[in-house]
Design a protein around this motif. Sequence first.
Motif, PDB file in Angstrom:
ATOM      1  N   SER A  24      25.003  -1.237 -18.958  1.00  0.00           N
ATOM      2  CA  SER A  24      24.422  -2.850 -19.163  1.00  0.00           C
ATOM      3  C   SER A  24      25.097  -3.061 -19.055  1.00  0.00           C
ATOM      4  CB  SER A  24      24.255  -2.730 -20.481  1.00  0.00           C
ATOM      5  OG  SER A  24      23.610  -1.339 -21.047  1.00  0.00           O
ATOM      6  N   VAL A  25      26.344  -3.957 -18.882  1.00  0.00           N
ATOM      7  CA  VAL A  25      27.438  -5.403 -19.413  1.00  0.00           C
ATOM      8  C   VAL A  25      27.776  -5.461 -17.443  1.00  0.00           C
ATOM      9  CG1 VAL A  25      28.999  -6.038 -19.159  1.00  0.00           C
ATOM     10  CG2 VAL A  25      27.950  -5.389 -20.715  1.00  0.00           C
ATOM     11  N   LEU A  26      28.096  -3.543 -16.996  1.00  0.00           N
ATOM     12  CA  LEU A  26      28.588  -3.536 -15.277  1.00  0.00           C
ATOM     13  C   LEU A  26      27.329  -4.273 -14.400  1.00  0.00           C
ATOM     14  CD1 LEU A  26      30.621  -1.129 -14.870  1.00  0.00           C
ATOM     15  CD2 LEU A  26      31.469  -3.184 -14.791  1.00  0.00           C
ATOM     16  N   LEU A  27      25.880  -3.579 -14.494  1.00  0.00           N
ATOM     17  CA  LEU A  27      24.976  -3.960 -14.196  1.00  0.00           C
ATOM     18  C   LEU A  27      24.431  -5.311 -13.884  1.00  0.00           C
ATOM     19  CD1 LEU A  27      22.728  -0.322 -14.814  1.00  0.00           C
ATOM     20  CD2 LEU A  27      23.753  -1.240 -12.450  1.00  0.00           C
ATOM     21  N   GLN A  28      24.992  -5.742 -15.705  1.00  0.00           N
ATOM     22  CA  GLN A  28      24.079  -7.615 -14.994  1.00  0.00           C
ATOM     23  C   GLN A  28      24.752  -8.356 -14.345  1.00  0.00           C
ATOM     24  OE1 GLN A  28      26.728  -9.568 -17.760  1.00  0.00           O
ATOM     25  NE2 GLN A  28      25.456 -11.821 -16.492  1.00  0.00           N
ATOM     26  N   ARG A  29      26.420  -8.050 -14.076  1.00  0.00           N
ATOM     27  CA  ARG A  29      27.654  -8.553 -13.849  1.00  0.00           C
ATOM     28  C   ARG A  29      26.884  -8.548 -12.542  1.00  0.00           C
ATOM     29  NH1 ARG A  29      33.283  -7.264 -16.744  1.00  0.00           N
ATOM     30  NH2 ARG A  29      32.896  -8.397 -18.425  1.00  0.00           N
ATOM     31  N   ARG A  30      26.479  -7.311 -11.504  1.00  0.00           N
ATOM     32  CA  ARG A  30      25.794  -7.411 -10.365  1.00  0.00           C
ATOM     33  C   ARG A  30      25.317  -8.491 -10.131  1.00  0.00           C
ATOM     34  NH1 ARG A  30      27.996  -1.344  -8.187  1.00  0.00           N
ATOM     35  NH2 ARG A  30      29.705  -1.431  -9.065  1.00  0.00           N
ATOM     36  N   GLY A  31      24.358  -9.194 -11.079  1.00  0.00           N
ATOM     37  CA  GLY A  31      23.513  -9.542 -10.427  1.00  0.00           C
ATOM     38  C   GLY A  31      21.261  -9.066 -11.111  1.00  0.00           C
ATOM     39  N   HIS A  32      21.582  -7.399 -11.909  1.00  0.00           N
ATOM     40  CA  HIS A  32      20.673  -7.124 -12.786  1.00  0.00           C
ATOM     41  C   HIS A  32      19.647  -8.087 -13.577  1.00  0.00           C
ATOM     42  CE1 HIS A  32      20.380  -4.275  -9.091  1.00  0.00           C
ATOM     43  NE2 HIS A  32      22.066  -4.175  -9.391  1.00  0.00           N
ATOM     44  N   ARG A  33      18.443  -7.625 -13.962  1.00  0.00           N
ATOM     45  CA  ARG A  33      18.315  -8.083 -15.175  1.00  0.00           C
ATOM     46  C   ARG A  33      17.578  -6.851 -16.354  1.00  0.00           C
ATOM     47  NH1 ARG A  33      16.644 -12.157 -17.647  1.00  0.00           N
ATOM     48  NH2 ARG A  33      15.130 -10.562 -18.379  1.00  0.00           N
ATOM     49  N   VAL A  34      18.746  -6.675 -17.092  1.00  0.00           N
ATOM     50  CA  VAL A  34      19.013  -5.186 -17.839  1.00  0.00           C
ATOM     51  C   VAL A  34      18.309  -5.240 -19.127  1.00  0.00           C
ATOM     52  CG1 VAL A  34      20.911  -3.787 -18.841  1.00  0.00           C
ATOM     53  CG2 VAL A  34      20.908  -4.784 -16.596  1.00  0.00           C
ATOM     54  N   LEU A  35      18.314  -4.672 -19.986  1.00  0.00           N
ATOM     55  CA  LEU A  35      17.399  -4.266 -21.415  1.00  0.00           C
ATOM     56  C   LEU A  35      18.354  -2.842 -21.653  1.00  0.00           C
ATOM     57  CD1 LEU A  35      15.879  -4.727 -23.744  1.00  0.00           C
ATOM     58  CD2 LEU A  35      14.589  -3.273 -23.212  1.00  0.00           C
ATOM     59  N   ALA A  36      19.528  -3.973 -22.609  1.00  0.00           N
ATOM     60  CA  ALA A  36      19.709  -2.210 -23.399  1.00  0.00           C
ATOM     61  C   ALA A  36      19.055  -1.995 -24.842  1.00  0.00           C
ATOM     62  CB  ALA A  36      21.407  -2.691 -23.895  1.00  0.00           C
ATOM     63  N   ALA A  37      18.397  -1.367 -25.039  1.00  0.00           N
ATOM     64  CA  ALA A  37      17.765  -0.671 -26.085  1.00  0.00           C
ATOM     65  C   ALA A  37      18.458   1.028 -27.035  1.00  0.00           C
ATOM     66  CB  ALA A  37      16.360   0.501 -25.721  1.00  0.00           C
ATOM     67  N   ASP A  38      18.091   0.294 -27.832  1.00  0.00           N
ATOM     68  CA  ASP A  38      19.330   1.186 -29.117  1.00  0.00           C
ATOM     69  C   ASP A  38      17.931   1.765 -29.500  1.00  0.00           C
ATOM     70  OD1 ASP A  38      20.351   2.875 -31.532  1.00  0.00           O
ATOM     71  OD2 ASP A  38      22.032   1.216 -31.829  1.00  0.00           O
ATOM     72  N   ALA A  39      18.259   3.733 -29.224  1.00  0.00           N
ATOM     73  CA  ALA A  39      17.222   4.444 -30.323  1.00  0.00           C
ATOM     74  C   ALA A  39      17.996   5.271 -31.378  1.00  0.00           C
ATOM     75  CB  ALA A  39      16.369   4.657 -29.159  1.00  0.00           C
ATOM     76  N   ASP A  40      18.909   5.039 -31.058  1.00  0.00           N
ATOM     77  CA  ASP A  40      19.529   5.699 -32.987  1.00  0.00           C
ATOM     78  C   ASP A  40      18.725   5.219 -34.083  1.00  0.00           C
ATOM     79  OD1 ASP A  40      20.498   8.112 -33.553  1.00  0.00           O
ATOM     80  OD2 ASP A  40      22.397   7.517 -32.933  1.00  0.00           O
ATOM     81  N   MET A  41      17.483   5.613 -34.382  1.00  0.00           N
ATOM     82  CA  MET A  41      16.578   5.124 -35.019  1.00  0.00           C
ATOM     83  C   MET A  41      17.206   5.617 -36.542  1.00  0.00           C
ATOM     84  SD  MET A  41      14.478   3.299 -34.311  1.00  0.00           S
ATOM     85  CE  MET A  41      13.748   2.888 -32.785  1.00  0.00           C
ATOM     86  N   GLY A  42      17.505   4.397 -37.350  1.00  0.00           N
ATOM     87  CA  GLY A  42      18.641   5.188 -38.686  1.00  0.00           C
ATOM     88  C   GLY A  42      19.924   4.342 -38.660  1.00  0.00           C
ATOM     89  N   LEU A  43      20.122   4.922 -37.146  1.00  0.00           N
ATOM     90  CA  LEU A  43      22.234   4.924 -37.073  1.00  0.00           C
ATOM     91  C   LEU A  43      22.436   4.296 -35.853  1.00  0.00           C
ATOM     92  CD1 LEU A  43      22.666   9.282 -37.159  1.00  0.00           C
ATOM     93  CD2 LEU A  43      23.478   6.953 -39.528  1.00  0.00           C
ATOM     94  N   ARG A  44      21.847   3.408 -35.735  1.00  0.00           N
ATOM     95  CA  ARG A  44      22.603   2.485 -34.894  1.00  0.00           C
ATOM     96  C   ARG A  44      23.597   1.723 -35.028  1.00  0.00           C
ATOM     97  NH1 ARG A  44      18.605  -2.558 -37.217  1.00  0.00           N
ATOM     98  NH2 ARG A  44      20.476  -3.810 -37.810  1.00  0.00           N
TER      99      ARG A  44
END
Length: 276
Positions: A24-44
């Motif tokens: 996510s960070v590498l793609l953001q550094r390349r100028g992209h808008r990025v959403l990082a979603a945690d989908a590990d419910m109960g164990l994020r």
Amino acid sequence: MSQLIAIASGKGGVGKTLITAALSVLLQRRGHRVLAADADMGLRNLDLLFGLDGSIHYDAAQAARGKCLPGQALLPVVPGLDFLPASQKRTWERIDIPSYQYVLESLSGSYDYTLIDCPPGRDGAYQAATALADEILFVVEPSPSSLRDAAKVMQYAARQKRFHYDVILNNFYADGVITPDAAKARLQTGHVAGLLPHDDGIDRAAGEGRITCMADSLPFCQALSATADWLETGKAIEETALTALLPKHQAQAEVLPGLSLQRRRQECRNWRHYRR
């Protein structure tokens, strides 16, 4: 239109959360808008790597229940990178899946890439987390259990006629018992979407919640950049160049001078905990 990428695995502890955060960070550094979603419910855990522990007021499960607007569940990480936390209280059994998927889909439209940190395995939680994905990346480490579990979940995906998946080999050594070629043979795949080295530097950044400050010069980041290139262009990665970034096991002993073999092994296990 956002590209939704699910980061999954057959078993836990193989580095999918680390890869989700770092990619996510590498793609953001390349100028992209990025959403990082945690989908590990109960164990994020994704919030820990971003240094956002204690900063979460709303999460995706609350947005799915109408307790907040979807946008209110977002947390800014750095400009161009936002984070959608999973619930710490509710497991997938208590989540209304269509509502969650609506939240994720409605939010992802504002980003170039949405990366989903999925729960391990192939049960209903995996199916819910990957249902909207354009691409599934299965993370595999060089251990017999990881290879076996990854093979099973890949077979499951194929039986479900979901063939849009690839493999990322993570935490490999140049002189490991299980080589990248051996892993590919076991998984019956001719290519991979990533070949990532064991790297103490990225482990420290993850353990200290400093993924956004990771240096591009780290071997792990250099290798993961090839995966980012692949996502952007679709061009196959150059595995020969990535193999050159793999360390030798002997280097691990040099990082821990003066420790007994038993203590050194324990320290290594502790560090690998951060690759969850």
